[in-house]
Design an enzyme around this catalytic site. Structure first.
Site, PDB file in Angstrom:
ATOM      1  N   ASP A 102      38.600  41.029  31.833  1.00  0.00           N
ATOM      2  CA  ASP A 102      38.940  40.332  33.069  1.00  0.00           C
ATOM      3  C   ASP A 102      40.236  39.552  32.888  1.00  0.00           C
ATOM      4  OD1 ASP A 102      38.145  39.279  35.704  1.00  0.00           O
ATOM      5  OD2 ASP A 102      36.113  39.695  34.975  1.00  0.00           O
ATOM      6  N   ASP A 204      41.283  39.605  38.615  1.00  0.00           N
ATOM      7  CA  ASP A 204      40.569  38.706  39.518  1.00  0.00           C
ATOM      8  C   ASP A 204      41.425  38.312  40.734  1.00  0.00           C
ATOM      9  OD1 ASP A 204      38.147  36.964  39.792  1.00  0.00           O
ATOM     10  OD2 ASP A 204      39.650  35.363  39.753  1.00  0.00           O
ATOM     11  N   GLU A 259      40.629  43.252  42.050  1.00  0.00           N
ATOM     12  CA  GLU A 259      39.655  42.653  42.972  1.00  0.00           C
ATOM     13  C   GLU A 259      40.433  42.120  44.159  1.00  0.00           C
ATOM     14  OE1 GLU A 259      36.061  39.375  43.038  1.00  0.00           O
ATOM     15  OE2 GLU A 259      38.058  38.760  42.418  1.00  0.00           O
ATOM     16  N   HIS A 333      28.588  39.858  39.989  1.00  0.00           N
ATOM     17  CA  HIS A 333      28.163  38.507  39.611  1.00  0.00           C
ATOM     18  C   HIS A 333      28.362  37.490  40.733  1.00  0.00           C
ATOM     19  CE1 HIS A 333      32.439  38.666  39.315  1.00  0.00           C
ATOM     20  NE2 HIS A 333      32.496  37.351  39.161  1.00  0.00           N
ATOM     21  N   ASP A 334      29.000  37.886  41.839  1.00  0.00           N
ATOM     22  CA  ASP A 334      29.231  36.972  42.962  1.00  0.00           C
ATOM     23  C   ASP A 334      28.302  37.254  44.129  1.00  0.00           C
ATOM     24  OD1 ASP A 334      31.401  35.703  41.723  1.00  0.00           O
ATOM     25  OD2 ASP A 334      32.838  37.137  42.538  1.00  0.00           O
TER      26      ASP A 334
HETATM   27  O1  LIG Z   1      34.893  37.340  49.692  1.00  0.00           O
HETATM   28  P1  LIG Z   1      36.344  37.680  49.468  1.00  0.00           P
HETATM   29  O2  LIG Z   1      37.284  36.688  50.075  1.00  0.00           O
HETATM   30  O3  LIG Z   1      36.648  39.107  49.918  1.00  0.00           O
HETATM   31  O4  LIG Z   1      36.652  37.599  47.907  1.00  0.00           O
HETATM   32  C1  LIG Z   1      36.068  38.360  46.897  1.00  0.00           C
HETATM   33  C2  LIG Z   1      35.451  37.469  45.835  1.00  0.00           C
HETATM   34  O5  LIG Z   1      36.465  36.557  45.413  1.00  0.00           O
HETATM   35  C3  LIG Z   1      36.083  35.490  44.545  1.00  0.00           C
HETATM   36  O6  LIG Z   1      35.695  36.001  43.291  1.00  0.00           O
HETATM   37  C4  LIG Z   1      36.449  35.944  42.102  1.00  0.00           C
HETATM   38  O7  LIG Z   1      37.265  34.800  41.931  1.00  0.00           O
HETATM   39  C5  LIG Z   1      36.616  33.541  41.750  1.00  0.00           C
HETATM   40  C6  LIG Z   1      37.671  32.584  41.268  1.00  0.00           C
HETATM   41  O8  LIG Z   1      38.266  33.062  40.088  1.00  0.00           O
HETATM   42  C7  LIG Z   1      35.447  33.588  40.750  1.00  0.00           C
HETATM   43  O9  LIG Z   1      34.650  32.429  40.922  1.00  0.00           O
HETATM   44  C8  LIG Z   1      34.581  34.806  40.976  1.00  0.00           C
HETATM   45  O10 LIG Z   1      33.531  34.857  40.028  1.00  0.00           O
HETATM   46  C9  LIG Z   1      35.483  36.015  40.926  1.00  0.00           C
HETATM   47  O11 LIG Z   1      34.780  37.241  40.983  1.00  0.00           O
HETATM   48  C10 LIG Z   1      34.915  34.736  45.188  1.00  0.00           C
HETATM   49  O12 LIG Z   1      34.480  33.705  44.351  1.00  0.00           O
HETATM   50  C11 LIG Z   1      33.762  35.673  45.484  1.00  0.00           C
HETATM   51  O13 LIG Z   1      32.675  34.967  46.093  1.00  0.00           O
HETATM   52  C12 LIG Z   1      34.227  36.762  46.418  1.00  0.00           C
HETATM   53  O14 LIG Z   1      33.188  37.713  46.579  1.00  0.00           O
END
Ligand SMILES: O=P(O)(O)OC[C@H]1O[C@H](O[C@H]2O[C@H](CO)[C@@H](O)[C@H](O)[C@H]2O)[C@H](O)[C@@H](O)[C@@H]1O
Length: 567
Positions: A102, A204, A259, A333-334
């Site tokens: 990542d 990310d 992502e 994981h989100d």
């Molecule tokens: O829901 P979106 O606006 O389309 O965004 C997609 C995901 O983005 C974020 O995730 C990633 O970045 C975060 C900050 O580094 C981190 O907390 C997370 O674990 C990463 O996967 C957001 O936090 C997600 O909820 C969204 O699904």
């Protein structure tokens, strides 16, 4: 796209996503570690995995579980050492598997040395590594942008009387990508890992790195009015990614996935078309927002099945036409577990898990399996706010209560929406703590682990694990999984998702009943005559004890799902 452009190895691969904190603990400190992952590589090889995506294991205060990096080139001691990491690369390669790590460079932790220097004084050489702005004329925030984790996106620094931008947690400061030195430093860091033998990167929220330099107020014309339209797929993002490809991804022949937060098809085609020389593929999240009323994640509604099918169709057809490539996923994981969210995780748990797998793995793209998905782990049952650890969930619980929700109502929203739903420890067996740790797990283990665990799944040839294993093998066996042209076949049926993938001399047909009802599904005459019975059909995989032939009318039991091959 010509057939030869489908030849890259990663188009036939399956990726397994490891959330290291919850995978396997070998030290007894309650937190998973790199040695634990090495211990389980044979398990992943047995599943048929080609690429392991390891989530952040860098030095970090862990406010956002590693997505707040304080040192990009060292391993957080909780996860092990650099020697462990090198051993992981070696052990993966010995098994002919690849490692994707990542890269989190929209922001760093405020504990990163760059930020410590940046905040130390206005004329520090690192000052311009981050985004600093004066207060608005009324002394308030520089603009009305909101953090994705709730509250304003700006943090005030008493020392200089200025604000810095944080699109996520207040401890995650956004890097200033306009600064050439930032871009140089990020490329150097990626080269460090590439030279260590890492095979790929998952980037990310990489489509947020280029901000509109006017930093305007969001006028609310496009909801949600949180400022995202001024930094999502921003003005220079493609230029920045092309430079990464030129210097790092291309020379090291890496597999990369971006992502893409709140993105568009048009941008994803550009991000992932081979001729654009940016990424191998992209994640988008639109199909996972079909239960957000008016785009509001923290409000509940039943999911809109038709919208989900429309979105899959839009992205399948659009990426195919435009020459882009999808990363396919239902879980990460989100996200709460798809099994609990879109199907039945109780009475029909096994059928549901297999249905989701078959439906997804028949699509065009590279499938991602998130740890626990392959054994049908559902959302756990949460009894109290004290059980949660996720920073976003804890922030939102506070905000929901401040907005007037009762603690019970706020908890029931977290039950459905919290990212902790997918972060509970991996369930390896029916011993204490599901075999995850001998210590106290950092996040609770789901109570159902004695029924749902890897050991049980491996022993049962009809298990969810073996279903995934077969799907992964089929993808390697038949070119139609990679090349077949997508066509939706269910014509808006309220319970069924049906589609075909038509390739050179062969076709796949997938039919899935997303309901707990026994139903009859009939292909429309036009589909049936044009597309379907053009040859001999063979059931490749199903989730019932029946082995139905492909007929124009099908009887489907609850959550039944079948995939046929026609040639
Ligand atoms: O829901 P979106 O606006 O389309 O965004 C997609 C995901 O983005 C974020 O995730 C990633 O970045 C975060 C900050 O580094 C981190 O907390 C997370 O674990 C990463 O996967 C957001 O936090 C997600 O909820 C969204 O699904």
């Amino acid at each position: 796209m010509s057939q030869s452009q489908y030849s890259e190895w990663w188009r036939r691969s399956t990726v397994y996503q490891v959330y290291p904190k919850s995978f396997k603990d070998t030290t007894g400190n309650g937190t998973g570690d790199i040695k634990g992952l090495i211990e389980k590589l044979d398990y992943l090889q047995n599943l048929g995995i080609d690429i392991v995506w390891l989530q952040p294991v860098y030095v970090s205060p862990q406010h956002d579980n590693g997505y707040d990096v304080a040192d990009y080139e060292n391993i957080n001691p909780d996860f092990g050492t650099m020697e462990d990491f090198d051993e992981l690369v070696k052990e993966l390669h010995r098994r002919e598997m690849k490692l994707m790590i990542d890269i989190v460079v929209n922001h760093t932790s405020t504990e990163h040395e760059w930020f410590k220097q940046s905040i130390s004084s206005k004329d520090n050489p690192y000052r311009d590594y981050y985004i600093w702005k004066d207060p608005a004329p009324d002394g308030g925030f520089p603009n009305n942008w909101q953090s994705k984790f709730g509250g304003p996106a700006w943090q005030f620094d008493e020392g200089s009387g200025r604000y810095y931008l944080t699109l996520y947690d207040k401890t995650q400061a956004d890097l200033n990508w306009e600064n050439e030195k930032v871009r140089r430093a990020v490329n150097d860091m990626m080269l460090f890992w590439a030279k260590k033998g890492v095979d790929g990167f998952r980037m990310d929220v990489i489509n947020l790195i280029s901000k509109d330099q006017r930093f305007p107020n969001d006028d609310g014309s496009v909801p949600p009015a949180d400022g995202r339209k001024y930094y999502t797929d921003g003005p220079r993002v493609h230029e920045y990614i092309k430079a990464m490809h030129e210097e790092v991804f291309g020379p090291f022949e890496m597999v990369t996935v971006g992502e893409m937060s709140s993105t568009t098809l048009e941008h994803c085609i550009r991000y992932s078309s081979p001729e654009e020389r940016e990424f191998s593929m992209t994640f988008n999240f639109h199909h996972l927002k079909v239960d957000y009323p008016n785009g509001q994640k923290w409000e509940l509604m039943p999911y809109d099945f038709e919208a989900m099918k429309r979105l899959f169709t839009h992205w399948q057809t659009g990426m195919q036409k435009g020459g882009g490539w999808n990363a396919l996923f239902f879980n990460n994981h989100d996200q709460p577990r798809a099994l609990s969210r879109f199907t039945d995780d109780k009475v029909y748990r096994v059928e549901s898990a297999k249905l989701l797998a078959t439906t997804l793995h028949g699509l065009q793209g590279t499938p991602y399996v998130y740890q626990g998905e392959e054994i049908g782990m559902p959302n756990p049952v949460w009894n109290s706010i004290d059980e949660f650890r996720d920073i976003e969930s804890l922030n939102m619980y506070r905000i929901l209560c401040e907005q007037g929700k009762s603690p019970e109502a706020a908890l029931s929203i977290l039950q459905e929406r919290s990212r902790d739903n997918s972060r509970t420890p991996m369930q390896w067996d029916d011993s204490r703590n599901a075999g995850f740790t001998t210590g106290t797990p950092w996040l609770k283990v789901d109570e159902r682990y004695s029924d749902i665990n890897v050991q049980k799944e491996l022993e049962n040839p009809a298990s969810i694990f073996h279903h995934y294993r077969k799907l992964i093998t089929l993808r390697k066996e038949y070119g139609v999984f990679t090349e077949g042209v997508f066509k939706r076949l269910d014509d808006g049926h309220p319970e069924v998702f049906a589609y075909a993938r038509t390739g050179d001399g062969e076709a796949l047909v997938v039919v899935s009943n997303f309901s707990s009802k026994e139903i009859t599904f009939r292909f429309e005459d036009s589909h049936w005559t044009e597309l379907l019975p053009s040859g001999r059909d063979e059931l490749l995989i199903g989730n019932t004890t029946d082995t139905p032939a492909l007929t124009q009318e099908l009887q489907l039991s609850p959550y039944a799902s079948y995939m046929w091959l026609i040639r």
